[in-house]
Each structure stands twice: as C-alpha cells, then as structure tokens.
Design a protein around this motif. Sequence first.
Motif, PDB file in Angstrom:
ATOM      1  N   LEU A  40       1.636  -3.572   0.808  1.00  0.00           N
ATOM      2  CA  LEU A  40       0.918  -2.302   0.719  1.00  0.00           C
ATOM      3  C   LEU A  40       0.218  -2.125  -0.625  1.00  0.00           C
ATOM      4  CD1 LEU A  40       3.632   0.033   2.304  1.00  0.00           C
ATOM      5  CD2 LEU A  40       1.543  -0.820   3.395  1.00  0.00           C
ATOM      6  N   SER A  41       0.414  -3.091  -1.528  1.00  0.00           N
ATOM      7  CA  SER A  41      -0.155  -2.979  -2.870  1.00  0.00           C
ATOM      8  C   SER A  41      -1.684  -3.032  -2.838  1.00  0.00           C
ATOM      9  CB  SER A  41       0.387  -4.106  -3.754  1.00  0.00           C
ATOM     10  OG  SER A  41      -0.241  -4.104  -5.018  1.00  0.00           O
ATOM     11  N   SER A  42      -2.292  -2.334  -3.776  1.00  0.00           N
ATOM     12  CA  SER A  42      -3.756  -2.374  -3.913  1.00  0.00           C
ATOM     13  C   SER A  42      -4.204  -3.567  -4.759  1.00  0.00           C
ATOM     14  CB  SER A  42      -4.251  -1.074  -4.557  1.00  0.00           C
ATOM     15  OG  SER A  42      -3.631  -0.865  -5.817  1.00  0.00           O
ATOM     16  N   ILE A  46      -0.924  -9.578  -5.557  1.00  0.00           N
ATOM     17  CA  ILE A  46       0.402  -9.205  -5.042  1.00  0.00           C
ATOM     18  C   ILE A  46       0.357  -9.113  -3.520  1.00  0.00           C
ATOM     19  CG2 ILE A  46       2.124  -7.367  -4.988  1.00  0.00           C
ATOM     20  CD1 ILE A  46       1.373  -6.709  -7.873  1.00  0.00           C
ATOM     21  N   LYS A  47      -0.683  -8.509  -3.006  1.00  0.00           N
ATOM     22  CA  LYS A  47      -0.814  -8.365  -1.555  1.00  0.00           C
ATOM     23  C   LYS A  47      -0.939  -9.723  -0.863  1.00  0.00           C
ATOM     24  CE  LYS A  47      -3.320  -5.712   1.934  1.00  0.00           C
ATOM     25  NZ  LYS A  47      -4.312  -4.637   2.158  1.00  0.00           N
ATOM     26  N   SER A  48      -1.711 -10.626  -1.451  1.00  0.00           N
ATOM     27  CA  SER A  48      -1.920 -11.951  -0.866  1.00  0.00           C
ATOM     28  C   SER A  48      -0.623 -12.761  -0.832  1.00  0.00           C
ATOM     29  CB  SER A  48      -2.992 -12.713  -1.642  1.00  0.00           C
ATOM     30  OG  SER A  48      -4.223 -12.043  -1.592  1.00  0.00           O
ATOM     31  N   VAL A  49       0.136 -12.732  -1.940  1.00  0.00           N
ATOM     32  CA  VAL A  49       1.411 -13.450  -2.005  1.00  0.00           C
ATOM     33  C   VAL A  49       2.388 -12.881  -0.985  1.00  0.00           C
ATOM     34  CG1 VAL A  49       3.437 -13.882  -3.444  1.00  0.00           C
ATOM     35  CG2 VAL A  49       1.142 -14.173  -4.407  1.00  0.00           C
ATOM     36  N   SER A  50       2.406 -11.577  -0.861  1.00  0.00           N
ATOM     37  CA  SER A  50       3.323 -10.933   0.079  1.00  0.00           C
ATOM     38  C   SER A  50       2.982 -11.291   1.520  1.00  0.00           C
ATOM     39  CB  SER A  50       3.281  -9.412  -0.111  1.00  0.00           C
ATOM     40  OG  SER A  50       3.680  -9.057  -1.412  1.00  0.00           O
ATOM     41  N   THR A 129       1.787  10.868  -9.351  1.00  0.00           N
ATOM     42  CA  THR A 129       1.130   9.562  -9.467  1.00  0.00           C
ATOM     43  C   THR A 129       1.468   8.753  -8.205  1.00  0.00           C
ATOM     44  OG1 THR A 129       3.025   8.501 -10.533  1.00  0.00           O
ATOM     45  CG2 THR A 129       1.422   9.625 -11.970  1.00  0.00           C
ATOM     46  N   PRO A 130       0.707   7.687  -7.920  1.00  0.00           N
ATOM     47  CA  PRO A 130       1.039   6.851  -6.762  1.00  0.00           C
ATOM     48  C   PRO A 130       2.477   6.330  -6.796  1.00  0.00           C
ATOM     49  CG  PRO A 130      -1.153   6.322  -7.544  1.00  0.00           C
ATOM     50  CD  PRO A 130      -0.575   7.272  -8.535  1.00  0.00           C
TER      51      PRO A 130
END
Length: 223
Positions: A40-42, A46-50, A129-130
Amino acid sequence: MNWFSYVPPLLEGAWVTVQLTLYSSVLGLIFAFAFGLGKLSSHWAIKSVSIAFIEIFRGTSLLVQLFWLYFALPVLGDYMGIDLRLPAVVAGTLALSLNIGAYGAEVVRGAIQAVPPTQLEAALALDFTPRQTLWRISIPQAIPEMMPSFGNLAVQNLKDTALVSLISLGDLVFRAEQIRNFTQDSTTIYSLLLFMYFGMALVLTAAIKLLERYVSRWRQGEL
C-alpha cells in the motif's frame, strides 16, 4: 508391539510441530504486516519489493521453497564463497513463515483498504498525518477483520509443517514414519497421526476464537 509405546516418540515429534507452528506463525505475521503495508506504500521501491515477495511466495509451491532454502541455497553460497547452510529447523521455520506471510500480506492489504472512507476523511479533518491515520485509525479497525483469515492461515500452517519431515526434521510426521518403518503398523500409526493433528488443530482454533473475542471487546472499548 503395543500402540501405547508409540505415544512417547510421537509426543516428542508433536512438540517440534507445535514449536514450528508457533515460530513460523509469529514470523509470518511480521512478514504479513511488513509486506501488506508495503504493497500500500506510495514509495515505488517498497511497493515493488512487496508485490514481488507476495507473488513469488504465493505463486510457487511451499515444498519447492523449503527444498530451495535447505538444498539449493547452500550450493548458491558455495559459488559465492559464502556459507549459506541453514539448520533444518531454521530452513523449515523460514519457509513456512515466508509462505504464510505472503498469503497474510493480502489479508492485511484487503482489511486496511476496507476501512470506511469516512474514517479516513475524519482523520484528514483532524489534521492527522498519513502515518497517524494508518496506526491510529486504519490498523485498529482492520485488525478484527483480519482475525478470521489469520486463524485459517494458522491452521493451514500447522498442517503444512508436515512437509519439514522431508528435510529430516524430527516433527510429528518424521517420528511417525520412523515408527512405521520399524513396526510396519501403518493403520495404527496413521490413525494416531490423524487424531493428533486433529487435536492440535482444535486447540489452535479454540485459542484463535478466544483471541478474536478479546480483540472484538478491545475494539468496542470494553477492556
């Protein structure tokens, strides 16, 4: 040979199975949150690795993952001049936790995305904050929704521990096979094995139900 004599070695193997289930479930839960939130990261890296982690470990066989960690990884390490040999218990725990973590990551992602948009709008109105929104709003509301799925994954993980017998780890199945090879009493051995797994699954299910009830009361502010 009296079937009562089978019980002590089977209990020794059952204890190994219980430990594997506990260790791999806890580590798998950590992986599930890490990569579920990562998806869910922007941040694209990080998103690609996950996503890669989730797809690889959901899309390949747990048995192949186990064999790769135990047999193939040391060979790769030899080529690189690094000792990558893993003890059987480490390889077994790691394979189980990576596998359950990949499935759990999708549970985490789905539960967080299911949080009502009005809750997120309220957090925005309060100038959260997010990160504050995630930890104070989304995750607390998502955890009760995750519990049934995590319970199913934990029971499945218990049953999947039987595969570690293939790398000579002395779990319940390994001990049962040793006794069967010695006595040739397949009917009794496998019947005991069946009931022991069933009993452990019942205990695990009951524990998860109690945890679900606790989490539900916590969410409602009764604790």
